[in-house]
Design an enzyme around this catalytic site. Structure first.
Site, PDB file in Angstrom:
ATOM      1  N   GLY A  31      45.722  64.050  73.093  1.00 36.54           N
ATOM      2  CA  GLY A  31      46.173  64.909  72.001  1.00 36.54           C
ATOM      3  C   GLY A  31      47.412  64.415  71.286  1.00 36.54           C
ATOM      4  O   GLY A  31      47.838  63.277  71.437  1.00 36.54           O
ATOM      5  N   TYR A  32      47.992  65.315  70.487  1.00 40.28           N
ATOM      6  CA  TYR A  32      49.077  65.014  69.558  1.00 40.28           C
ATOM      7  C   TYR A  32      48.642  63.855  68.657  1.00 40.28           C
ATOM      8  O   TYR A  32      49.219  62.774  68.639  1.00 40.28           O
ATOM      9  CB  TYR A  32      50.401  64.703  70.286  1.00 40.28           C
ATOM     10  CG  TYR A  32      51.577  65.124  69.439  1.00 40.28           C
ATOM     11  CD1 TYR A  32      51.859  66.472  69.244  1.00 40.28           C
ATOM     12  CD2 TYR A  32      52.368  64.187  68.797  1.00 40.28           C
ATOM     13  CE1 TYR A  32      52.894  66.871  68.432  1.00 40.28           C
ATOM     14  CE2 TYR A  32      53.412  64.575  67.970  1.00 40.28           C
ATOM     15  CZ  TYR A  32      53.670  65.914  67.797  1.00 40.28           C
ATOM     16  OH  TYR A  32      54.691  66.308  66.991  1.00 40.28           O
ATOM     17  N   HIS A  34      47.342  61.100  66.012  1.00 34.41           N
ATOM     18  CA  HIS A  34      47.937  60.235  64.993  1.00 34.41           C
ATOM     19  C   HIS A  34      46.840  59.312  64.477  1.00 34.41           C
ATOM     20  O   HIS A  34      45.677  59.418  64.924  1.00 34.41           O
ATOM     21  CB  HIS A  34      49.127  59.461  65.575  1.00 34.41           C
ATOM     22  CG  HIS A  34      48.807  58.709  66.839  1.00 34.41           C
ATOM     23  ND1 HIS A  34      47.880  57.694  66.899  1.00 34.41           N
ATOM     24  CD2 HIS A  34      49.273  58.845  68.110  1.00 34.41           C
ATOM     25  CE1 HIS A  34      47.802  57.220  68.129  1.00 34.41           C
ATOM     26  NE2 HIS A  34      48.628  57.905  68.886  1.00 34.41           N
ATOM     27  N   HIS A  37      44.301  57.764  66.978  1.00 31.33           N
ATOM     28  CA  HIS A  37      43.223  58.661  67.418  1.00 31.33           C
ATOM     29  C   HIS A  37      42.209  58.861  66.293  1.00 31.33           C
ATOM     30  O   HIS A  37      41.000  58.851  66.524  1.00 31.33           O
ATOM     31  CB  HIS A  37      43.790  60.037  67.779  1.00 31.33           C
ATOM     32  CG  HIS A  37      44.774  60.034  68.902  1.00 31.33           C
ATOM     33  ND1 HIS A  37      46.097  60.359  68.730  1.00 31.33           N
ATOM     34  CD2 HIS A  37      44.637  59.761  70.220  1.00 31.33           C
ATOM     35  CE1 HIS A  37      46.728  60.299  69.888  1.00 31.33           C
ATOM     36  NE2 HIS A  37      45.872  59.921  70.816  1.00 31.33           N
ATOM     37  N   GLN A  61      47.466  61.081  85.981  1.00 29.45           N
ATOM     38  CA  GLN A  61      47.908  59.746  85.560  1.00 29.45           C
ATOM     39  C   GLN A  61      49.415  59.677  85.286  1.00 29.45           C
ATOM     40  O   GLN A  61      49.899  58.654  84.822  1.00 29.45           O
ATOM     41  CB  GLN A  61      47.102  59.266  84.354  1.00 29.45           C
ATOM     42  CG  GLN A  61      47.371  60.000  83.067  1.00 29.45           C
ATOM     43  CD  GLN A  61      46.387  59.593  81.985  1.00 29.45           C
ATOM     44  OE1 GLN A  61      45.195  59.863  82.081  1.00 29.45           O
ATOM     45  NE2 GLN A  61      46.862  58.915  80.955  1.00 29.45           N
ATOM     46  N   GLY A 147      41.223  52.601  72.349  1.00 30.68           N
ATOM     47  CA  GLY A 147      42.060  51.735  71.524  1.00 30.68           C
ATOM     48  C   GLY A 147      42.543  50.527  72.313  1.00 30.68           C
ATOM     49  O   GLY A 147      42.826  50.635  73.510  1.00 30.68           O
ATOM     50  N   LYS A 149      45.317  49.232  71.913  1.00 33.53           N
ATOM     51  CA  LYS A 149      46.755  49.364  72.162  1.00 33.53           C
ATOM     52  C   LYS A 149      47.005  49.481  73.668  1.00 33.53           C
ATOM     53  O   LYS A 149      47.959  48.927  74.192  1.00 33.53           O
ATOM     54  CB  LYS A 149      47.285  50.607  71.446  1.00 33.53           C
ATOM     55  CG  LYS A 149      48.782  50.656  71.428  1.00 33.53           C
ATOM     56  CD  LYS A 149      49.289  52.050  71.416  1.00 33.53           C
ATOM     57  CE  LYS A 149      50.489  52.125  72.300  1.00 33.53           C
ATOM     58  NZ  LYS A 149      50.622  53.413  72.916  1.00 33.53           N
ATOM     59  N   SER A 186      51.826  58.649  70.388  1.00 35.68           N
ATOM     60  CA  SER A 186      52.316  60.038  70.454  1.00 35.68           C
ATOM     61  C   SER A 186      53.757  60.045  70.954  1.00 35.68           C
ATOM     62  O   SER A 186      54.533  60.935  70.625  1.00 35.68           O
ATOM     63  CB  SER A 186      51.452  60.862  71.408  1.00 35.68           C
ATOM     64  OG  SER A 186      50.098  60.752  71.049  1.00 35.68           O
TER      65      SER A 186
HETATM   66  P1  AMP Z   1      46.185  58.779  74.202  1.00 28.73           P
HETATM   67  O1  AMP Z   1      46.022  60.117  73.576  1.00 28.73           O
HETATM   68  O2  AMP Z   1      47.528  58.162  73.972  1.00 28.73           O
HETATM   69  O3  AMP Z   1      45.758  58.762  75.649  1.00 28.73           O
HETATM   70  O4  AMP Z   1      45.178  57.817  73.454  1.00 28.73           O
HETATM   71  C1  AMP Z   1      43.809  58.136  73.313  1.00 28.73           C
HETATM   72  C2  AMP Z   1      43.079  56.914  72.819  1.00 28.73           C
HETATM   73  O5  AMP Z   1      43.642  56.499  71.564  1.00 28.73           O
HETATM   74  C3  AMP Z   1      43.184  55.722  73.776  1.00 28.73           C
HETATM   75  O6  AMP Z   1      41.937  55.058  73.829  1.00 28.73           O
HETATM   76  C4  AMP Z   1      44.241  54.874  73.111  1.00 28.73           C
HETATM   77  O7  AMP Z   1      44.108  53.506  73.414  1.00 28.73           O
HETATM   78  C5  AMP Z   1      43.956  55.134  71.644  1.00 28.73           C
HETATM   79  N1  AMP Z   1      45.141  54.829  70.859  1.00 28.73           N
HETATM   80  C6  AMP Z   1      46.416  55.228  71.098  1.00 28.73           C
HETATM   81  N2  AMP Z   1      47.263  54.712  70.182  1.00 28.73           N
HETATM   82  C7  AMP Z   1      46.503  53.947  69.354  1.00 28.73           C
HETATM   83  C8  AMP Z   1      46.780  53.147  68.211  1.00 28.73           C
HETATM   84  N3  AMP Z   1      48.000  53.020  67.741  1.00 28.73           N
HETATM   85  N4  AMP Z   1      45.742  52.511  67.610  1.00 28.73           N
HETATM   86  C9  AMP Z   1      44.478  52.641  68.090  1.00 28.73           C
HETATM   87  N5  AMP Z   1      44.151  53.383  69.155  1.00 28.73           N
HETATM   88  C10 AMP Z   1      45.148  54.031  69.782  1.00 28.73           C
END
Ligand code: AMP
Length: 282
Positions: A31-32, A34, A37, A61, A147, A149, A186
């Protein structure tokens, strides 16, 4: 778009969609939202009939001293953003439903979880692999979106899919960046404006490394020394968690870059621990 909390309700909806021959895409998130996502949601929308976005800040985690409690949340805003991207379902499970009393089953992708973030965040990738395995079992997606990243995370999920014979196509998509190159995260909201400005030096340092690679340097020791020296110009040595070049497939440390390597960095900037990476080769 429906926001669904119950696992059985979600299963019911997806079962009947599958019976009609619809394909399902899953975007797992904490969530949150950007741009990162949203780019995953956009690809899922293009490629699948039903787009499920999961939103779950997975306690498993986070380490005891990490930012589980402080992790940014805004369900209303997230729901609006996912709706704008034409997601069909925002799945927001409760921790007590995913991890019931007596919970004791975990997925551990052993070797790939050891280096890099695995070293400073013990148990982190076991938490990630376990929750993603559970989401895969609940949603039964045809495709799942991650992602690059979070490069190590993506490698671990790829390996888990192969090792546990999941019939899921993984789509690993490029890192979305701010205009100055900072990888969108996030956790960037933890940064003060001064910290935010210096955070861009992480990608800057990775890019200088890429130039050295393009000029023909293949010795990992030389490249890592240069990367670390560059980072130390902008960050205190103690703030640099790691700056390493590893084989992109095995994440093993090798003396020379072969076909494809990943240069990965984790730096503490203020309250945030920021990670980024670039691929060297191919
Ligand atoms: P998170 O909510 O941070 O766990 O991220 C959810 C998904 O979004 C994961 O697969 C991340 O790798 C992907 N993600 C996070 N930041 C980015 C970014 N800047 N560009 C592309 N994918 C991202």
């Amino acid at each position: 778009m429906k926001t669904i909390r119950s696992i059985s309700t979600l299963r019911g909806i997806l079962d009947s969609a599958r019976k009609k021959g619809r394909t399902v895409g899953l975007v797992p998130t904490m969530g949150y939202f950007h741009e990162g996502h949203l780019s995953l949601m956009q690809s899922a929308r293009r490629e699948c009939d039903i787009v499920v976005v999961s939103l779950f800040v997975n306690p498993l985690q986070f380490g005891p001293k990490e930012d589980l409690k402080a992790y940014p949340k805004n369900l209303k805003r997230d729901a609006q953003m996912a709706r704008k991207k034409n997601a069909d379902i925002l799945f927001v499970p409760e921790a007590r439903d995913l991890y019931g009393p007596q919970y004791q089953t975990f997925v551990s992708v052993e070797e790939l979880s050891k280096p890099l973030c695995g070293r400073s965040r013990p148990g982190h990738f076991r938490g990630v692999a376990t929750v993603v395995a559970k989401l895969f079992n609940i949603v039964l997606p045809d495709k799942a979106y991650f992602g690059s990243k979070d490069f190590q995370q993506a490698r671990i999920i790829q390996q888990m899919v192969k090792d546990l014979s999941y019939n899921i196509e993984l789509r690993i998509l490029p890192t979305r960046r701010e205009t100055d190159g900072l990888a969108i995260s996030s956790r960037n909201i933890y940064l003060t404006s001064k910290e935010r400005a210096s955070a861009a030096k992480i990608y800057g340092s990775l890019n200088s490394l890429k130039s050295k690679f393009r000029q023909g340097e293949r010795r990992v020791g030389q490249l890592e020394d240069a990367l670390l020296a560059e980072l130390k110009r902008h960050f205190k040595a103690a703030a640099i968690d790691y700056a390493e070049i590893r084989d992109a497939e095995t994440l093993l440390h090798k003396p020379k870059i072969g076909k494809k390597a990943v240069a990965a960095v984790a730096v503490r900037v203020g309250k945030a621990r920021l990670i980024d990476n670039i691929i060297l080769g191919e």
